[in-house]
Scaffold this motif. Sequence first.
Motif, PDB file in Angstrom:
ATOM      1  N   GLN B  38       0.851  -1.190   0.000  1.00  0.00           N
ATOM      2  CA  GLN B  38       0.000   0.000   0.000  1.00  0.00           C
ATOM      3  C   GLN B  38       0.883   1.234   0.000  1.00  0.00           C
ATOM      4  OE1 GLN B  38      -2.458   0.589   3.519  1.00  0.00           O
ATOM      5  NE2 GLN B  38      -3.926   1.832   2.381  1.00  0.00           N
ATOM      6  N   SER B  39       0.879   1.960  -1.105  1.00  0.00           N
ATOM      7  CA  SER B  39       1.601   3.227  -1.171  1.00  0.00           C
ATOM      8  C   SER B  39       0.751   4.293  -0.494  1.00  0.00           C
ATOM      9  CB  SER B  39       1.884   3.598  -2.628  1.00  0.00           C
ATOM     10  OG  SER B  39       2.720   2.622  -3.213  1.00  0.00           O
ATOM     11  N   PRO B  40       1.374   5.373  -0.035  1.00  0.00           N
ATOM     12  CA  PRO B  40       0.623   6.404   0.698  1.00  0.00           C
ATOM     13  C   PRO B  40      -0.595   6.893  -0.068  1.00  0.00           C
ATOM     14  CG  PRO B  40       2.977   6.808   0.856  1.00  0.00           C
ATOM     15  CD  PRO B  40       2.811   5.666  -0.111  1.00  0.00           C
ATOM     16  N   GLY B  41      -1.734   6.879   0.601  1.00  0.00           N
ATOM     17  CA  GLY B  41      -2.965   7.374   0.007  1.00  0.00           C
ATOM     18  C   GLY B  41      -3.559   6.478  -1.058  1.00  0.00           C
ATOM     19  N   GLN B  42      -3.048   5.276  -1.184  1.00  0.00           N
ATOM     20  CA  GLN B  42      -3.515   4.368  -2.239  1.00  0.00           C
ATOM     21  C   GLN B  42      -4.188   3.130  -1.644  1.00  0.00           C
ATOM     22  OE1 GLN B  42      -3.094   5.260  -5.553  1.00  0.00           O
ATOM     23  NE2 GLN B  42      -2.309   7.140  -4.651  1.00  0.00           N
ATOM     24  N   GLY B  43      -4.811   2.371  -2.528  1.00  0.00           N
ATOM     25  CA  GLY B  43      -5.342   1.071  -2.128  1.00  0.00           C
ATOM     26  C   GLY B  43      -4.243   0.029  -2.088  1.00  0.00           C
ATOM     27  N   LEU B  44      -4.631  -1.205  -1.843  1.00  0.00           N
ATOM     28  CA  LEU B  44      -3.668  -2.295  -1.749  1.00  0.00           C
ATOM     29  C   LEU B  44      -3.485  -2.947  -3.113  1.00  0.00           C
ATOM     30  CD1 LEU B  44      -4.875  -1.996   1.241  1.00  0.00           C
ATOM     31  CD2 LEU B  44      -3.991  -4.310   1.554  1.00  0.00           C
ATOM     32  N   GLN B  45      -2.237  -3.265  -3.413  1.00  0.00           N
ATOM     33  CA  GLN B  45      -1.908  -3.935  -4.671  1.00  0.00           C
ATOM     34  C   GLN B  45      -1.242  -5.265  -4.334  1.00  0.00           C
ATOM     35  OE1 GLN B  45       1.171  -2.048  -7.030  1.00  0.00           O
ATOM     36  NE2 GLN B  45       0.502  -3.076  -8.903  1.00  0.00           N
ATOM     37  N   LEU B  46      -1.653  -6.319  -5.015  1.00  0.00           N
ATOM     38  CA  LEU B  46      -1.075  -7.622  -4.767  1.00  0.00           C
ATOM     39  C   LEU B  46       0.336  -7.700  -5.339  1.00  0.00           C
ATOM     40  CD1 LEU B  46      -1.699 -10.557  -3.725  1.00  0.00           C
ATOM     41  CD2 LEU B  46      -2.111 -11.119  -6.118  1.00  0.00           C
ATOM     42  N   LEU B  47       1.292  -8.120  -4.495  1.00  0.00           N
ATOM     43  CA  LEU B  47       2.670  -8.331  -4.947  1.00  0.00           C
ATOM     44  C   LEU B  47       2.868  -9.768  -5.425  1.00  0.00           C
ATOM     45  CD1 LEU B  47       4.858  -6.568  -2.226  1.00  0.00           C
ATOM     46  CD2 LEU B  47       4.552  -5.864  -4.610  1.00  0.00           C
ATOM     47  N   LEU B  48       2.387 -10.721  -4.620  1.00  0.00           N
ATOM     48  CA  LEU B  48       2.537 -12.126  -4.972  1.00  0.00           C
ATOM     49  C   LEU B  48       1.622 -12.962  -4.096  1.00  0.00           C
ATOM     50  CD1 LEU B  48       4.403 -13.026  -2.376  1.00  0.00           C
ATOM     51  CD2 LEU B  48       6.266 -12.251  -3.820  1.00  0.00           C
ATOM     52  N   LYS B  49       1.476 -14.240  -4.499  1.00  0.00           N
ATOM     53  CA  LYS B  49       0.590 -15.132  -3.771  1.00  0.00           C
ATOM     54  C   LYS B  49       1.156 -16.550  -3.811  1.00  0.00           C
ATOM     55  CE  LYS B  49      -2.141 -15.537  -7.972  1.00  0.00           C
ATOM     56  NZ  LYS B  49      -3.305 -15.019  -8.697  1.00  0.00           N
ATOM     57  N   TYR B  50       0.804 -17.324  -2.799  1.00  0.00           N
ATOM     58  CA  TYR B  50       1.163 -18.732  -2.754  1.00  0.00           C
ATOM     59  C   TYR B  50      -0.098 -19.535  -2.480  1.00  0.00           C
ATOM     60  CZ  TYR B  50       2.778 -23.218  -1.154  1.00  0.00           C
ATOM     61  OH  TYR B  50       2.953 -24.571  -1.008  1.00  0.00           O
ATOM     62  N   PHE B  51      -0.360 -20.491  -3.387  1.00  0.00           N
ATOM     63  CA  PHE B  51      -1.477 -21.412  -3.179  1.00  0.00           C
ATOM     64  C   PHE B  51      -0.966 -22.830  -2.943  1.00  0.00           C
ATOM     65  CE2 PHE B  51      -4.107 -18.095  -3.572  1.00  0.00           C
ATOM     66  CZ  PHE B  51      -4.898 -17.896  -4.701  1.00  0.00           C
ATOM     67  N   SER B  52      -0.035 -23.254  -3.794  1.00  0.00           N
ATOM     68  CA  SER B  52       0.523 -24.595  -3.675  1.00  0.00           C
ATOM     69  C   SER B  52       1.723 -24.683  -4.608  1.00  0.00           C
ATOM     70  CB  SER B  52      -0.505 -25.671  -4.030  1.00  0.00           C
ATOM     71  OG  SER B  52      -0.868 -25.551  -5.394  1.00  0.00           O
ATOM     72  N   GLY B  53       2.428 -25.808  -4.578  1.00  0.00           N
ATOM     73  CA  GLY B  53       3.521 -26.018  -5.515  1.00  0.00           C
ATOM     74  C   GLY B  53       4.833 -25.439  -5.026  1.00  0.00           C
ATOM     75  N   ASP B  54       5.588 -24.889  -5.942  1.00  0.00           N
ATOM     76  CA  ASP B  54       6.910 -24.343  -5.636  1.00  0.00           C
ATOM     77  C   ASP B  54       6.819 -23.366  -4.475  1.00  0.00           C
ATOM     78  OD1 ASP B  54       9.585 -23.006  -7.758  1.00  0.00           O
ATOM     79  OD2 ASP B  54       9.488 -23.404  -5.604  1.00  0.00           O
ATOM     80  N   THR B  55       7.654 -23.566  -3.470  1.00  0.00           N
ATOM     81  CA  THR B  55       7.543 -22.742  -2.260  1.00  0.00           C
ATOM     82  C   THR B  55       8.183 -21.369  -2.421  1.00  0.00           C
ATOM     83  OG1 THR B  55       9.540 -23.789  -1.393  1.00  0.00           O
ATOM     84  CG2 THR B  55       7.421 -24.735  -0.736  1.00  0.00           C
TER      85      THR B  55
END
Lengths: 114, 113
Positions: B38-55
Amino acid sequence: DTAVSQTPKYLVTQMGNDKSIKCEQNLGHDTMYWYKQDSKKFLKIMFSYNNKELIINETVPNRFSPKSPDKAHLNLHINSLELGDSAVYFCASSPLVGKTGEQFFGPGTRLTVL
Amino acid sequence: AQSVTQPDIHITVSEGASLELRCNYSYGATPYLFWYVQSPGQGLQLLLKYFSGDTLVQGIKGFEAEFKRSQSSFNLRKPSVHWSDAAEYFCAVGAYGNEKLTFGTGTRLTIIP
């Protein structure tokens, strides 16, 4: 090409007033959310709707009432505003139902109650 | 119930230095894990996610994170930070069949020249 939009961006009002915040997403997602972010940046879910149906209703005062006229819109109406309601409110949407997937957030609405 | 701990409230690093932000989660089964910025005054932006597989997962803006089940951790890393990385970073956990994301309290990143 805005994905999740909210209006207004800023809202300043007096205690006791009633106000609404609107949210729209053009991503075709089925699930939408409202979050509250307090002054310490703590982000907490308030509500979740899936295709106009309420799924999650956290322990939020019943002065807060979400309304979803269609699956692209989720509005938040707040009655009898209190000082403690001052916060940033974020709308979000997600493409996945029954899972927890990536959520796309709107820019937020900063509510200040005087 | 699921929970997330981000032990560092505020981190300051020099531009060009490496970065690691810590995240520990609590959940009984395999979690879905996310990092948002979350940059100042902004909403949230997804950087990355983990569901399964390569750790080891790669995200946007040169970030990566590693899921370590034995340590219940999902730390975010970047080899060389840029001044534009100054922001608030949130780790979040979800679960299959549960619509709810639980967020950590965030880590504020300051970059010094």
